[in-house]
Write a protein that holds these residues in place. Sequence first.
Motif, PDB file in Angstrom:
ATOM      1  N   ALA A  91      -9.523   3.834   8.821  1.00  0.00           N
ATOM      2  CA  ALA A  91      -8.161   3.561   8.357  1.00  0.00           C
ATOM      3  C   ALA A  91      -8.078   4.024   6.909  1.00  0.00           C
ATOM      4  N   VAL A  92      -6.917   4.536   6.535  1.00  0.00           N
ATOM      5  CA  VAL A  92      -6.727   5.088   5.190  1.00  0.00           C
ATOM      6  C   VAL A  92      -5.645   4.305   4.461  1.00  0.00           C
ATOM      7  N   ALA A  93      -5.908   4.022   3.187  1.00  0.00           N
ATOM      8  CA  ALA A  93      -4.920   3.410   2.293  1.00  0.00           C
ATOM      9  C   ALA A  93      -4.709   4.375   1.124  1.00  0.00           C
ATOM     10  N   VAL A  94      -3.440   4.580   0.755  1.00  0.00           N
ATOM     11  CA  VAL A  94      -3.085   5.519  -0.312  1.00  0.00           C
ATOM     12  C   VAL A  94      -2.243   4.791  -1.340  1.00  0.00           C
ATOM     13  N   ILE A  95      -2.494   5.083  -2.631  1.00  0.00           N
ATOM     14  CA  ILE A  95      -1.615   4.557  -3.685  1.00  0.00           C
ATOM     15  C   ILE A  95      -1.195   5.695  -4.611  1.00  0.00           C
ATOM     16  N   HIS A  96       0.054   5.633  -5.053  1.00  0.00           N
ATOM     17  CA  HIS A  96       0.535   6.522  -6.110  1.00  0.00           C
ATOM     18  C   HIS A  96       0.231   5.791  -7.408  1.00  0.00           C
ATOM     19  N   ASP A  97      -0.892   6.136  -7.996  1.00  0.00           N
ATOM     20  CA  ASP A  97      -1.429   5.454  -9.165  1.00  0.00           C
ATOM     21  C   ASP A  97      -0.815   6.050 -10.432  1.00  0.00           C
ATOM     22  N   GLN A  98       0.385   5.605 -10.774  1.00  0.00           N
ATOM     23  CA  GLN A  98       1.135   6.205 -11.883  1.00  0.00           C
ATOM     24  C   GLN A  98       0.462   6.019 -13.238  1.00  0.00           C
ATOM     25  N   ASN A  99      -0.258   4.916 -13.443  1.00  0.00           N
ATOM     26  CA  ASN A  99      -0.908   4.681 -14.730  1.00  0.00           C
ATOM     27  C   ASN A  99      -2.416   4.974 -14.707  1.00  0.00           C
ATOM     28  N   LYS A 100      -2.907   5.541 -13.621  1.00  0.00           N
ATOM     29  CA  LYS A 100      -4.307   5.999 -13.479  1.00  0.00           C
ATOM     30  C   LYS A 100      -5.346   4.894 -13.674  1.00  0.00           C
ATOM     31  N   ASP A 101      -5.039   3.676 -13.221  1.00  0.00           N
ATOM     32  CA  ASP A 101      -6.030   2.602 -13.312  1.00  0.00           C
ATOM     33  C   ASP A 101      -6.736   2.351 -11.981  1.00  0.00           C
ATOM     34  N   GLN A 102      -6.413   3.134 -10.964  1.00  0.00           N
ATOM     35  CA  GLN A 102      -7.019   3.113  -9.635  1.00  0.00           C
ATOM     36  C   GLN A 102      -6.819   1.809  -8.868  1.00  0.00           C
ATOM     37  N   ILE A 103      -5.755   1.068  -9.208  1.00  0.00           N
ATOM     38  CA  ILE A 103      -5.384  -0.110  -8.425  1.00  0.00           C
ATOM     39  C   ILE A 103      -3.873  -0.072  -8.181  1.00  0.00           C
ATOM     40  N   LEU A 104      -3.430  -0.767  -7.145  1.00  0.00           N
ATOM     41  CA  LEU A 104      -2.011  -0.870  -6.849  1.00  0.00           C
ATOM     42  C   LEU A 104      -1.438  -1.992  -7.710  1.00  0.00           C
ATOM     43  N   ASN A 105      -0.698  -1.609  -8.737  1.00  0.00           N
ATOM     44  CA  ASN A 105      -0.139  -2.603  -9.649  1.00  0.00           C
ATOM     45  C   ASN A 105       1.022  -3.341  -8.999  1.00  0.00           C
ATOM     46  N   ARG A 106       1.162  -4.613  -9.376  1.00  0.00           N
ATOM     47  CA  ARG A 106       2.179  -5.494  -8.786  1.00  0.00           C
ATOM     48  C   ARG A 106       2.970  -6.187  -9.887  1.00  0.00           C
ATOM     49  N   ASN A 107       4.167  -6.654  -9.516  1.00  0.00           N
ATOM     50  CA  ASN A 107       4.980  -7.422 -10.463  1.00  0.00           C
ATOM     51  C   ASN A 107       4.561  -8.895 -10.427  1.00  0.00           C
ATOM     52  N   ASN A 108       5.296  -9.742 -11.139  1.00  0.00           N
ATOM     53  CA  ASN A 108       4.957 -11.170 -11.218  1.00  0.00           C
ATOM     54  C   ASN A 108       5.051 -11.881  -9.876  1.00  0.00           C
ATOM     55  N   LEU A 109       5.828 -11.333  -8.955  1.00  0.00           N
ATOM     56  CA  LEU A 109       5.965 -11.943  -7.629  1.00  0.00           C
ATOM     57  C   LEU A 109       4.931 -11.407  -6.630  1.00  0.00           C
ATOM     58  N   GLY A 110       4.077 -10.488  -7.079  1.00  0.00           N
ATOM     59  CA  GLY A 110       3.063  -9.928  -6.198  1.00  0.00           C
ATOM     60  C   GLY A 110       3.511  -8.704  -5.415  1.00  0.00           C
ATOM     61  N   MET A 111       4.707  -8.207  -5.722  1.00  0.00           N
ATOM     62  CA  MET A 111       5.244  -7.025  -5.024  1.00  0.00           C
ATOM     63  C   MET A 111       4.711  -5.763  -5.686  1.00  0.00           C
ATOM     64  N   PRO A 112       4.298  -4.772  -4.899  1.00  0.00           N
ATOM     65  CA  PRO A 112       3.802  -3.512  -5.484  1.00  0.00           C
ATOM     66  C   PRO A 112       4.885  -2.807  -6.297  1.00  0.00           C
ATOM     67  N   ILE A 113       4.492  -2.312  -7.476  1.00  0.00           N
ATOM     68  CA  ILE A 113       5.423  -1.546  -8.304  1.00  0.00           C
ATOM     69  C   ILE A 113       5.062  -0.055  -8.293  1.00  0.00           C
ATOM     70  N   GLU A 114       4.025   0.309  -7.554  1.00  0.00           N
ATOM     71  CA  GLU A 114       3.652   1.706  -7.361  1.00  0.00           C
ATOM     72  C   GLU A 114       3.762   2.021  -5.874  1.00  0.00           C
ATOM     73  N   GLY A 115       3.845   3.302  -5.549  1.00  0.00           N
ATOM     74  CA  GLY A 115       3.950   3.715  -4.155  1.00  0.00           C
ATOM     75  C   GLY A 115       2.653   3.474  -3.398  1.00  0.00           C
ATOM     76  N   PHE A 116       2.769   3.252  -2.089  1.00  0.00           N
ATOM     77  CA  PHE A 116       1.609   3.000  -1.242  1.00  0.00           C
ATOM     78  C   PHE A 116       1.896   3.500   0.173  1.00  0.00           C
ATOM     79  N   GLY A 117       0.848   3.663   0.949  1.00  0.00           N
ATOM     80  CA  GLY A 117       0.993   4.066   2.337  1.00  0.00           C
ATOM     81  C   GLY A 117      -0.310   3.877   3.090  1.00  0.00           C
ATOM     82  N   PHE A 118      -0.206   3.929   4.417  1.00  0.00           N
ATOM     83  CA  PHE A 118      -1.362   3.695   5.275  1.00  0.00           C
ATOM     84  C   PHE A 118      -1.369   4.683   6.438  1.00  0.00           C
ATOM     85  N   SER A 119      -2.542   4.963   6.953  1.00  0.00           N
ATOM     86  CA  SER A 119      -2.635   5.813   8.138  1.00  0.00           C
ATOM     87  C   SER A 119      -1.843   5.169   9.272  1.00  0.00           C
TER      88      SER A 119
END
Length: 152
Positions: A91-119
């Motif tokens: 299975a593949v997980a993809v993130i658009h890592d806009q700030n190059k920290d190699q994690i999927l950044n989230r807001n205060n509510l836990g919602m992703p603020i960067e793009g993501f996708g899965f196979s």
Amino acid sequence: MMIKKLGLSALLLAVIGNFTWTSSARASFQGNLTVEIDGFRNTEGQVCVSIFASSQGFPSNSDRVFKRQCAQIADTSLKVTFDNLQAGSYAVAVIHDQNKDQILNRNNLGMPIEGFGFSRNPEVRTSPPKFREAAFLLAGPNTVIQIQLKYL
């Protein structure tokens, strides 16, 4: 009677030999996986593609990633290729890592603020998909999957 036993023994040996050859051929199989990613909002940062070989840690535990690649984004679509993978379920997980920290950044509510996708592009509602919802079989010399990025 003796000829029938010899014939049956030869047949049994042929079947076992064929099974052994098939198993060893499968164990040494090496294939390539190309991940085609579409839907980038912009070309900022990088894309990180993580392959998981089991459900353990999928989709976000970086300690459980089987293979990972990050690449610069030059357009709204991009291809990333992994070479010499053994046949199996991944299975593949993809993130658009806009700030190059190699994690999927989230807001205060836990919602992703960067793009993501899965196979297999499973529907994502309140939580990430399970491994089985994103898993695919790598069984040929060249497997291509498409992932459409999502932004919330």
